[in-house]
Design a protein around this motif. Structure first.
Motif, PDB file in Angstrom:
ATOM      1  N   ALA A 168       0.824  -1.213   0.000  1.00  0.00           N
ATOM      2  CA  ALA A 168       0.000   0.000   0.000  1.00  0.00           C
ATOM      3  C   ALA A 168       0.852   1.254   0.000  1.00  0.00           C
ATOM      4  N   LEU A 169       2.000   1.209   0.665  1.00  0.00           N
ATOM      5  CA  LEU A 169       2.861   2.383   0.714  1.00  0.00           C
ATOM      6  C   LEU A 169       3.482   2.677  -0.642  1.00  0.00           C
ATOM      7  N   ARG A 170       3.686   1.643  -1.447  1.00  0.00           N
ATOM      8  CA  ARG A 170       4.305   1.850  -2.770  1.00  0.00           C
ATOM      9  C   ARG A 170       3.319   2.344  -3.808  1.00  0.00           C
ATOM     10  N   LYS A 171       2.027   2.153  -3.579  1.00  0.00           N
ATOM     11  CA  LYS A 171       1.025   2.525  -4.574  1.00  0.00           C
ATOM     12  C   LYS A 171       0.774   4.026  -4.564  1.00  0.00           C
ATOM     13  N   PRO A 172       0.630   4.629  -5.736  1.00  0.00           N
ATOM     14  CA  PRO A 172       0.322   6.064  -5.768  1.00  0.00           C
ATOM     15  C   PRO A 172      -1.107   6.370  -5.332  1.00  0.00           C
ATOM     16  N   ALA A 173      -2.021   5.410  -5.560  1.00  0.00           N
ATOM     17  CA  ALA A 173      -3.424   5.607  -5.180  1.00  0.00           C
ATOM     18  C   ALA A 173      -3.956   4.307  -4.602  1.00  0.00           C
ATOM     19  N   ILE A 174      -4.598   4.414  -3.430  1.00  0.00           N
ATOM     20  CA  ILE A 174      -5.132   3.245  -2.740  1.00  0.00           C
ATOM     21  C   ILE A 174      -6.629   3.169  -2.976  1.00  0.00           C
ATOM     22  N   SER A 175      -7.133   1.947  -3.206  1.00  0.00           N
ATOM     23  CA  SER A 175      -8.551   1.752  -3.499  1.00  0.00           C
ATOM     24  C   SER A 175      -9.122   0.663  -2.601  1.00  0.00           C
ATOM     25  N   LEU A 176     -10.360   0.289  -2.892  1.00  0.00           N
ATOM     26  CA  LEU A 176     -11.033  -0.740  -2.115  1.00  0.00           C
ATOM     27  C   LEU A 176     -10.301  -2.073  -2.150  1.00  0.00           C
ATOM     28  N   ALA A 177      -9.655  -2.370  -3.275  1.00  0.00           N
ATOM     29  CA  ALA A 177      -9.008  -3.669  -3.424  1.00  0.00           C
ATOM     30  C   ALA A 177      -7.877  -3.880  -2.427  1.00  0.00           C
ATOM     31  N   ASP A 178      -7.306  -2.816  -1.905  1.00  0.00           N
ATOM     32  CA  ASP A 178      -6.174  -2.947  -0.987  1.00  0.00           C
ATOM     33  C   ASP A 178      -6.608  -3.328   0.424  1.00  0.00           C
ATOM     34  N   SER A 179      -7.878  -3.262   0.712  1.00  0.00           N
ATOM     35  CA  SER A 179      -8.354  -3.560   2.074  1.00  0.00           C
ATOM     36  C   SER A 179      -9.462  -4.593   2.078  1.00  0.00           C
ATOM     37  N   THR A 180      -9.484  -5.483   1.086  1.00  0.00           N
ATOM     38  CA  THR A 180     -10.583  -6.444   0.966  1.00  0.00           C
ATOM     39  C   THR A 180     -10.694  -7.335   2.191  1.00  0.00           C
ATOM     40  N   GLU A 181      -9.597  -7.960   2.597  1.00  0.00           N
ATOM     41  CA  GLU A 181      -9.640  -8.888   3.731  1.00  0.00           C
ATOM     42  C   GLU A 181     -10.024  -8.166   5.017  1.00  0.00           C
ATOM     43  N   LEU A 182      -9.440  -6.996   5.228  1.00  0.00           N
ATOM     44  CA  LEU A 182      -9.758  -6.237   6.438  1.00  0.00           C
ATOM     45  C   LEU A 182     -11.221  -5.832   6.467  1.00  0.00           C
ATOM     46  N   ARG A 183     -11.754  -5.417   5.344  1.00  0.00           N
ATOM     47  CA  ARG A 183     -13.152  -4.977   5.319  1.00  0.00           C
ATOM     48  C   ARG A 183     -14.108  -6.127   5.596  1.00  0.00           C
ATOM     49  N   VAL A 184     -13.794  -7.311   5.087  1.00  0.00           N
ATOM     50  CA  VAL A 184     -14.644  -8.472   5.357  1.00  0.00           C
ATOM     51  C   VAL A 184     -14.618  -8.823   6.840  1.00  0.00           C
ATOM     52  N   LEU A 185     -13.432  -8.854   7.429  1.00  0.00           N
ATOM     53  CA  LEU A 185     -13.312  -9.191   8.846  1.00  0.00           C
ATOM     54  C   LEU A 185     -14.011  -8.160   9.726  1.00  0.00           C
ATOM     55  N   LEU A 186     -13.752  -6.871   9.474  1.00  0.00           N
ATOM     56  CA  LEU A 186     -14.352  -5.816  10.289  1.00  0.00           C
ATOM     57  C   LEU A 186     -15.870  -5.778  10.126  1.00  0.00           C
ATOM     58  N   SER A 187     -16.363  -6.096   8.933  1.00  0.00           N
ATOM     59  CA  SER A 187     -17.810  -6.089   8.712  1.00  0.00           C
ATOM     60  C   SER A 187     -18.490  -7.175   9.522  1.00  0.00           C
ATOM     61  N   VAL A 188     -17.916  -8.381   9.540  1.00  0.00           N
ATOM     62  CA  VAL A 188     -18.510  -9.464  10.327  1.00  0.00           C
ATOM     63  C   VAL A 188     -18.507  -9.100  11.812  1.00  0.00           C
ATOM     64  N   MET A 189     -17.404  -8.561  12.314  1.00  0.00           N
ATOM     65  CA  MET A 189     -17.310  -8.221  13.733  1.00  0.00           C
ATOM     66  C   MET A 189     -18.263  -7.084  14.090  1.00  0.00           C
ATOM     67  N   TYR A 190     -18.415  -6.122  13.190  1.00  0.00           N
ATOM     68  CA  TYR A 190     -19.346  -5.023  13.445  1.00  0.00           C
ATOM     69  C   TYR A 190     -20.782  -5.530  13.486  1.00  0.00           C
ATOM     70  N   LEU A 191     -21.159  -6.383  12.536  1.00  0.00           N
ATOM     71  CA  LEU A 191     -22.517  -6.902  12.506  1.00  0.00           C
ATOM     72  C   LEU A 191     -22.822  -7.719  13.749  1.00  0.00           C
ATOM     73  N   MET A 192     -21.850  -8.481  14.230  1.00  0.00           N
ATOM     74  CA  MET A 192     -22.058  -9.266  15.442  1.00  0.00           C
ATOM     75  C   MET A 192     -22.263  -8.348  16.649  1.00  0.00           C
ATOM     76  N   ILE A 193     -21.407  -7.352  16.797  1.00  0.00           N
ATOM     77  CA  ILE A 193     -21.499  -6.459  17.953  1.00  0.00           C
ATOM     78  C   ILE A 193     -22.779  -5.634  17.905  1.00  0.00           C
ATOM     79  N   GLU A 194     -23.112  -5.088  16.746  1.00  0.00           N
ATOM     80  CA  GLU A 194     -24.297  -4.236  16.651  1.00  0.00           C
ATOM     81  C   GLU A 194     -25.585  -5.039  16.839  1.00  0.00           C
ATOM     82  N   SER A 195     -25.616  -6.272  16.337  1.00  0.00           N
ATOM     83  CA  SER A 195     -26.819  -7.094  16.488  1.00  0.00           C
ATOM     84  C   SER A 195     -27.004  -7.564  17.922  1.00  0.00           C
TER      85      SER A 195
END
Length: 780
Positions: A168-195
């Motif tokens: 990510a540090l080497r890329k000139p522009a960061i997009s959604l593809a650079d955080s796919t795994e993190l977004r999936v993990l955080l989404s599951v944990m958020y849905l569990m906590i909020e529910s």
């Protein structure tokens, strides 16, 4: 000084002029009272929808495909709702096993299948209610099967993934593809906590047990891990330091806010804890619940700017013969006259006092002439003035107020003082005795409780990191090369090529920033309130770090905009919000439909954010004269008066509180030109005995005490921390042991759980900290 050097740049605060506002923005002021109910969070569906950006919409289909491909191989010919509890648990256990595979792509597919379950198996649902029902059911099931612990291990792996960080540090522009795994993990944990966090009366007993167990698990370290909130704080600091620019910060902040809201408790829980601790200390119960009082208050009409007054006067002149009688304004709950009606603009009082007062004086004379000419025609009786029947707040008194009152009384009647003695009343007249007795009946005592470690995740680094993100997300901020990029989890890999795509992305970006502001404002307010309840020095410790990091001018910079436009902003596309977008066939989007937006009168999250920021500003400046002077120096009065145009009682109350504490410093001319605002302060804000806020005769308003106040407070905090947490020494002049073997051979008392988190502490406090060897040269 070190804290001030590392603070975020002090944003310039300039007050605009009302005549520069476009006509369409001026028309927003005439909205009716906003039907807004303040609370811990928005509705459950709204909180879930804000987790996803519109750019992530294609991933709903990907999650469903990953689930169905695996599910059909295990359970053929059946749907998820058709399975009984035992079969559902068996399938979840298989998914848990799939998370342990070495192959990264296979592990991601399994995580997406789990995310589909957490999202409510929307492929089997017919409407939004079904989706929310199955999402809640599945999240309780996932927690009971140990899914949160498994995802926590995966999250730690992704945080420590140096390859992803370097890529990510080497890329000139960061997009959604650079955080796919993190977004999936955080989404599951958020849905569990909020529910699980949201309580319903129909919850089964095992769900209530799971909720309490989950809260305990999130609150304390488990096995070799640190508290979950501290891990998320570390992610925020790592992101702002530039070491992990691909972190999806919106999801991290939302998850962090909900974890603290779940484990610490919201505003109602705070009120219960406050009442319980007052009862334990033998203090009288609180006279009222602040939130409930503000919910019963009605908003006042906003102040009109000078151009609007001129336009109204011209209309009066043209219709004087037909309608000579002025229309009476609507009265508020106390039957008083509207304090803001025909109030002058107050936007540039400090710069244009003479001009504004002159315009207002001329308008007042014109209106008075019109009334005098009109009264004999249609209303001969003199209009009766209705006074307030009562005030909404019970008055309060501090110990310091009684000390000042007795000091002045003793100096006047007996010629000497007795310091802080509030019991001896010998030599004072009988009325003074009665006054002291009355003051003591309403006194508000300060009380303290056990203090957590002040360095536990609440240091200056965290405060600066949160304020940096808040500055980048503020609508008044301009893009700079040195600012952090908070759009990494909203920008697509391929930028839009059509006008419609660009409009959609623009709405998504604005919505993304609004959600970040909402989460940070709620997070900071929640921390400050719990710190203050737990121990006053803990609250002062964090507050002073926020002040040193330029939090006060940052919040003023946020409000130095067309606040009505911000609150009524329509940066949302309702047909793309979860869960509507996954159970309905989406209509074709057009540029006209995107410009129209939804039909809501205001944006809930933006009004929620504004109230939170005002409450934070109140907490930072309350009873702090040096910080109150910062409000005066940054010319906050015209900025805050523009915020009064929002017809919402709670927001107006906190604006009036901020105006009240600085009126004594604004000068007689300002108070004379803003008598309607002064009247509103009297009617809406709590009164305190012996507080001459309207006259500027406060004994504490001495300019040479301002810097000394902060220094004294900081010294008291450091002395308390040293006394409470440092090991006491027998003597101040203890000899230093310079022998390496002797020092390493000493036995130190360590906490019982130190060996659990030793490696994490070593990584965060030692290995990740830069070693400045050049500083050794200064000591040679």
């Amino acid at each position: 000084r070190r804290s001030a050097q590392h603070a975020i740049p002090c944003p310039r605060v300039r007050s605009g002029h009302p005549r520069c506002c476009p006509p369409e923005s001026r028309s927003l002021r005439f909205l009716g009272t906003l039907e807004f109910e303040y609370g811990d969070a928005d509705s459950h569906a709204a909180e879930l929808s804000e987790l996803y950006s519109y750019t992530e919409e294609p991933e709903f289909v990907t999650n469903r495909r990953c689930f169905e491909e695996d599910f059909q191989t295990q359970v053929q010919g059946k749907r998820w709702p058709d399975l009984d509890t035992a079969q559902q648990k068996a399938y979840v256990m298989r998914l848990l096993d799939g998370l342990e595979v070495v192959n990264r792509d296979k592990r991601l597919k399994v995580a997406r299948a789990i995310l589909y379950l957490a999202q409510g198996v929307f492929g089997e649902c017919n409407n939004e209610l079904d989706v929310l029902h199955w999402s809640r059911h599945n999240n309780f099931l996932l927690y009971q099967m140990g899914m949160f612990t498994a995802f926590l291990e995966l999250l730690n792996m992704e945080i420590d993934n140096s390859q992803a960080c370097s890529s990510a540090l080497r890329k000139p522009a960061i997009s959604l593809a650079d955080s796919t795994e993190l977004r999936v993990l955080l989404s599951v944990m958020y849905l569990m906590i909020e529910s699980i966090r949201v309580e319903l009366e129909t919850d089964a007993p095992e769900w209530k047990t799971s909720r309490e167990a989950f809260k305990t698990e999130l609150s304390f370290p488990v096995h070799s891990e640190e508290p979950f909130a501290l891990l998320l704080f570390t992610m925020v600091i790592k992101f702002c330091s530039g070491h992990a620019p691909h972190f999806p910060m919106k999801k991290v902040l939302l998850l962090l806010w909900k974890v603290l809201l779940f484990t610490l408790g919201g505003f109602e829980a705070l009120q219960v804890m406050k009442m319980k601790k007052r009862e334990d200390l033998g203090l009288p119960p609180l006279p009222e619940d602040s939130i409930q009082v503000m919910r019963s208050m009605r908003a006042a009409s906003p102040p009109a700017c000078s151009i609007e007054l001129i336009e109204q006067q011209q209309q009066k002149r043209s219709h004087r013969s037909r309608r000579p009688l002025m229309k009476q304004d609507s009265l508020d709950i106390y039957n008083e006259r509207d304090p803001f009606k025909n109030d002058e603009a107050g936007v540039d009082e400090e710069e244009n006092d003479d001009v504004e007062s002159g315009i207002e004086g001329e308008l007042d004379l014109m209106e008075r002439d019109a009334i005098i000419q009109a009264l004999p025609a249609q209303r001969p009786p003199i209009e009766r003035v209705c006074f307030p029947k009562g005030l909404p707040w019970a008055p309060k008194v501090r110990q310091k107020d009684i000390e000042h009152f007795l000091e002045a009384s003793r100096h006047k009647f007996i010629g000497f003082t007795l310091g802080q003695d509030t019991e001896t009343l010998i030599g004072l007249p009988r009325p003074i005795h009665e006054s002291v007795k009355t003051l003591k009946q309403v006194i508000q005592w300060l009380f303290t409780f056990s203090l957590f470690d002040p360095a536990c995740g609440t240091g200056s680094c965290l405060n600066i990191a949160l304020l940096k993100i808040l500055l980048a997300a503020a609508p008044t901020s301009k893009a700079k090369t040195d600012s952090i990029n908070i759009l990494a989890d909203v920008l697509p890999e391929e930028m839009p090529i059509t006008v419609l795509q660009s409009m959609k992305l623009g709405i998504d970006v604005n919505r993304h920033k609004e959600i970040i502001v909402k989460s940070i404002s709620a997070l900071l307010l929640l921390l400050l309130k719990h710190f203050k309840l737990n121990h006053i020095y803990q609250f002062e410790y964090v507050s002073q770090h926020l002040v040193f990091a330029n939090c006060i001018p940052l919040i003023l910079k946020f409000f130095n905009q067309n606040i009505m436009s911000y609150i009524t902003a329509k940066n949302s596309i309702s047909v793309l919000d979860y869960p509507y977008c996954i159970v309905h066939e989406l209509p074709e989007l057009t540029a006209e439909s995107l410009e129209t937006g939804d039909n809501n009168q205001f944006c809930w999250r933006n009004l929620f954010s504004c109230i939170n920021l005002l409450r934070i500003l109140n907490k930072l400046t309350k009873w702090k004269h040096s910080r109150t002077m910062m409000l005066v120096v940054f010319k906050s009065a015209p900025i805050l008066k523009r915020a009064l145009k929002v017809k919402q009682a709670m927001m107006q109350l906190y604006v009036l509180k901020l105006l009240k504490i600085q009126t004594k410093y604004l000068g007689r001319q300002w108070r004379k030109s803003n008598m309607k605002t002064m009247s509103a302060i009297y009617q809406k804000v709590r009164h305190r005995m012996n507080d001459d806020w309207a006259y500027g005769n406060d004994i504490d308003a001495r300019p040479w005490d301002f810097q000394a106040e902060e220094c004294t407070l900081r010294a008291n905090i450091e002395a308390f921390n040293n006394r409470r947490y440092d090991k006491p020494q027998d003597s101040e002049f203890v000899p230093v042991d310079n022998c390496l073997q002797s020092v390493l051979g000493q036995r130190l008392e360590l906490p019982e759980d130190f060996h659990y988190s030793y490696e994490l502490w070593l990584e965060r406090e030692v290995f990740s900290q830069p070693i400045r060897w050049e500083e050794l040269l200064h000591y040679q």
